[in-house]
Motif scaffolding. Structure first.
Motif, PDB file in Angstrom:
ATOM      1  N   VAL A   1     -47.922   6.917 -19.153  1.00  0.00           N
ATOM      2  CA  VAL A   1     -46.470   6.835 -19.025  1.00  0.00           C
ATOM      3  C   VAL A   1     -46.053   7.782 -17.909  1.00  0.00           C
ATOM      4  O   VAL A   1     -46.601   8.873 -17.774  1.00  0.00           O
ATOM      5  CB  VAL A   1     -45.733   7.236 -20.334  1.00  0.00           C
TER       6      VAL A   1
ATOM      7  N   LEU B   1     -42.082   4.829 -25.211  1.00  0.00           N
ATOM      8  CA  LEU B   1     -43.165   5.446 -25.984  1.00  0.00           C
ATOM      9  C   LEU B   1     -42.596   6.238 -27.159  1.00  0.00           C
ATOM     10  O   LEU B   1     -43.070   6.125 -28.296  1.00  0.00           O
ATOM     11  CB  LEU B   1     -43.996   6.373 -25.081  1.00  0.00           C
TER      12      LEU B   1
ATOM     13  N   PHE C   1     -47.871   1.779 -27.321  1.00  0.00           N
ATOM     14  CA  PHE C   1     -47.115   1.691 -26.065  1.00  0.00           C
ATOM     15  C   PHE C   1     -47.336   0.338 -25.395  1.00  0.00           C
ATOM     16  O   PHE C   1     -46.410  -0.258 -24.848  1.00  0.00           O
ATOM     17  CB  PHE C   1     -47.508   2.823 -25.122  1.00  0.00           C
TER      18      PHE C   1
END
Lengths: 324, 296
Positions: free
Chosen positions: B202, B211, B281
């Motif tokens: 991320v 997330l 995610f």
């Protein structure tokens, strides 16, 4: 825990008891642990300086159901948290010879806690091949209160007695004519009671005859109504909004909101009620319409009707007695 | 307009919320006036502990240095520099850090000018005077300008290693979104999040937010504490570090200081959660990213 989960959970109830506590190795008197209120009071621990408290725990799980069901690797975990300190401690409880009973202990360290820790229990298992699934838990947490003198659950207000005229707290002086002031900006909402207001202390604290008692009850209910109203307004004003969705606050604000929304919006679920409150607060007009309901909820909470009823009854009686 | 280090009191005090509220005037938020120093000091309560951890001077030195090192247009980067140093200087327990009086005092006595420097918006709509929001002066732990840095260092460090906290503080979305979540009170969870940032899984804000939402939602049915056990920080290690406050030299301005050695986070537990979070995610909706499996 009665939330519906997308996997099988046992139907039976899970309970948690704190069966003992040791402060730095010394046993805490049992009257400091209230099973009825689910509270452990640590304030009056004889030694003021202590490092840790070990709580002895006993949990009961739905007997039979767990061993017969679809759950593997069932573990039972006690969790001790406090929002204000971001503390989180966990401890696994282990099985005993007694069916469905698990025991263990969890340690609360002084440096990680400030005023009220919450203790809850989770039952976790592998379900349909997925490990770590929460399959049950206690419905109401235990409270470990580091400030309470007695194990009582409700602690919503601080009463601060001070002579408004002669105080170091300069901001109170302009209010020297007021019998009391309610402040909701702090960590705990506070009623500043003006001891400089002649007679108010005796009125609130003396023993006295039935009439005096009734008046005291009225006065206390009056102060409480104002306090609940102010606390509720402050809690709504301070709502934190994430992506347009109001979030439940923490500490007393959370307790006040949850305690009153049911009477303010009897037809809505708590989550919907919170959204509605926030929406109305944001648009002025509809907020004003809500005032009677907030006042009603606060007065109910303060037992105003009951106290007024008692006072009326007592005054009638005393009138009759005088005529006799 | 700045607070000069020689004008400040020697010791940190506790400035209660109610007193602080009266000192946060509109002019303070716009940076046009300073909170009255004498009144603020008088309103504060002393702390009954004469150890150096409550000294004002080392903290003010850090604020001055942070402003010197970072040009105003890159001031957000000062967070990652200041957070570990503030944490290593202000050696307090979580119970002490939960007292908003400490943060109110830092905001209104020690560094009001720092908060204005760091948080004053550069643009406003309709030509309004820019103003810092009041919660940077007195507010929740993840909002208040100094508390959020101290807590970020506390919650994201791996025992004495502040590097994960630096990673967290480099990303404003971590400070704004992840820091407020209860799930990061579990150390392996917090470490797994910074691991995902380190490995680039991320990066940008909306990924961090996606997330955060995904792992927070999953935590209602999954118990990370059981999947990724952690015996928790060692209270004695922390106590030792706090007791050493009078012996330790000031936090280095150039190299990262060491935090309290209160037991490393079990790396196996972090690995487990990294895998779990990668999976969550990958399935999470991210604005601007095509949903998994719906490619035409």
């Amino acid at each position: 825990m009665k939330t519906a989960m997308p996997y099988p959970t046992p139907a039976g109830e899970v309970t948690l008891q704190v069966v003992g506590a040791k402060v730095d190795g010394r046993a805490l008197p049992l009257h400091m642990i209230s099973r009825t209120h689910q509270v452990v009071a640590l304030h009056e621990v004889e030694r003021r300086e202590w490092d840790e408290v070990r709580l002895e725990l006993r949990a009961e799980l739905p007997r039979g159901e767990l061993s017969a069901g679809a759950w593997r690797d069932v573990v039972c975990v006690a969790v001790l948290t406090e929002g204000a300190t971001n503390a989180r401690t966990t401890a696994r409880l282990s099985g005993t010879a007694e069916d469905g009973v698990r025991t263990g202990s969890i340690t609360l360290t002084r440096g990680s806690h400030r005023s009220r820790a919450e203790l809850s229990l989770y039952v976790v298992a592998t379900v349909e091949g997925v490990p770590g699934r929460i399959i049950g838990g206690t419905e109401e947490s235990w409270i470990v209160d580091l400030q309470a003198r007695e194990p009582v659950r409700e602690r919503e207000l601080v009463i601060h007695k001070v002579d408004f005229r002669n105080t170091d707290e300069e901001w109170l002086r302009p209010y020297r004519d007021a019998p009391w002031l309610i402040e909701t900006t702090g960590e705990m909402p506070t009623v500043h009671l003006n001891t400089g207001f002649e007679g108010i202390e005796d009125l609130l604290e003396g023993s006295g005859n039935p009439v005096e008692k009734a008046v005291r009850g009225m006065l206390a209910a009056q102060i409480a109504t104002e306090a609940w109203t102010a606390m509720f307004q402050a809690a709504v004003d301070g709502l934190d909004v994430e992506d347009g969705v109001p979030q439940w606050p923490t500490g007393w604000r959370d307790r006040v909101l949850r305690g009153l929304v049911g009477d303010v919006f009897p037809d809505l679920s708590p989550a919907d009620a919170l959204r509605e409150l926030h929406a109305r607060r944001s648009e002025g007009g509809r907020w004003a319409e809500l005032q009677p309901r907030i006042h009603y909820a606060a007065a109910r909470r303060a037992r105003l009707a009951r106290n007024l009823g008692t006072t009326v009854r007592t005054l009638e009686r005393s009138g009759e007695d005088n005529r006799r | 307009m700045t607070r000069h280090i020689d004008d400040l009191p020697e010791r940190i005090g506790l400035l209660r919320d109610a007193a602080a509220a009266r000192l946060v005037a509109r002019g303070v938020l716009t940076g046009q006036e300073e909170p009255p120093l004498v009144a603020a000091i008088r309103a504060a309560e002393p702390i009954e502990d004469d150890r150096s951890r409550w000294d004002v001077r080392p903290i003010r030195e850090l604020l001055d240095e942070a402003m010197r090192r970072h040009p105003r247009e890159e001031r957000a980067q000062a967070d990652a520099w200041l957070a570990p140093r503030l944490h290593a200087t202000l050696r307090i327990t979580r119970a002490e850090a939960a007292d908003t009086g400490v943060w109110n005092f830092l905001a209104l006595v020690v560094g009001p000018d720092y908060l204005v420097w760091r948080h004053l918006p550069t643009r406003t709509k309709d030509g309004e005077t820019p103003a810092v929001t009041a919660d940077r002066f007195r507010g929740l732990h993840y909002k208040q300008g100094f508390a959020r840095l101290w807590w970020a260092a506390e919650l994201f460090r791996d025992a004495d290693d502040y590097r994960p906290a630096v990673v967290a503080c480099r990303n404003q979305d971590v400070l704004n979104t992840v820091l407020r979540l209860d799930i990061i009170d579990h150390r392996p969870t917090a470490r797994a999040v910074t691991r995902l940032l380190e490995q680039g899984t991320v990066t940008i804000g909306r990924e961090v937010n996606a997330l955060a939402t995904a792992i927070n939602t999953a935590a209602s049915t999954l118990m990370y504490d059981v999947m990724a056990p952690d015996d928790g920080p060692d209270a004695d290690g922390l106590r030792q570090w706090i007791d050493d406050c009078d012996l330790a030299p000031p936090a280095s301005l150039d190299t990262l200081p060491d935090g309290p050695d209160d037991g490393p986070i079990p790396s196996g537990s972090v690995d487990t959660l990294v895998k779990q979070f990668e999976k969550l995610f990958a399935e999470a909706p991210v604005r601007g990213r095509e949903a998994a499996g719906t490619t035409p």
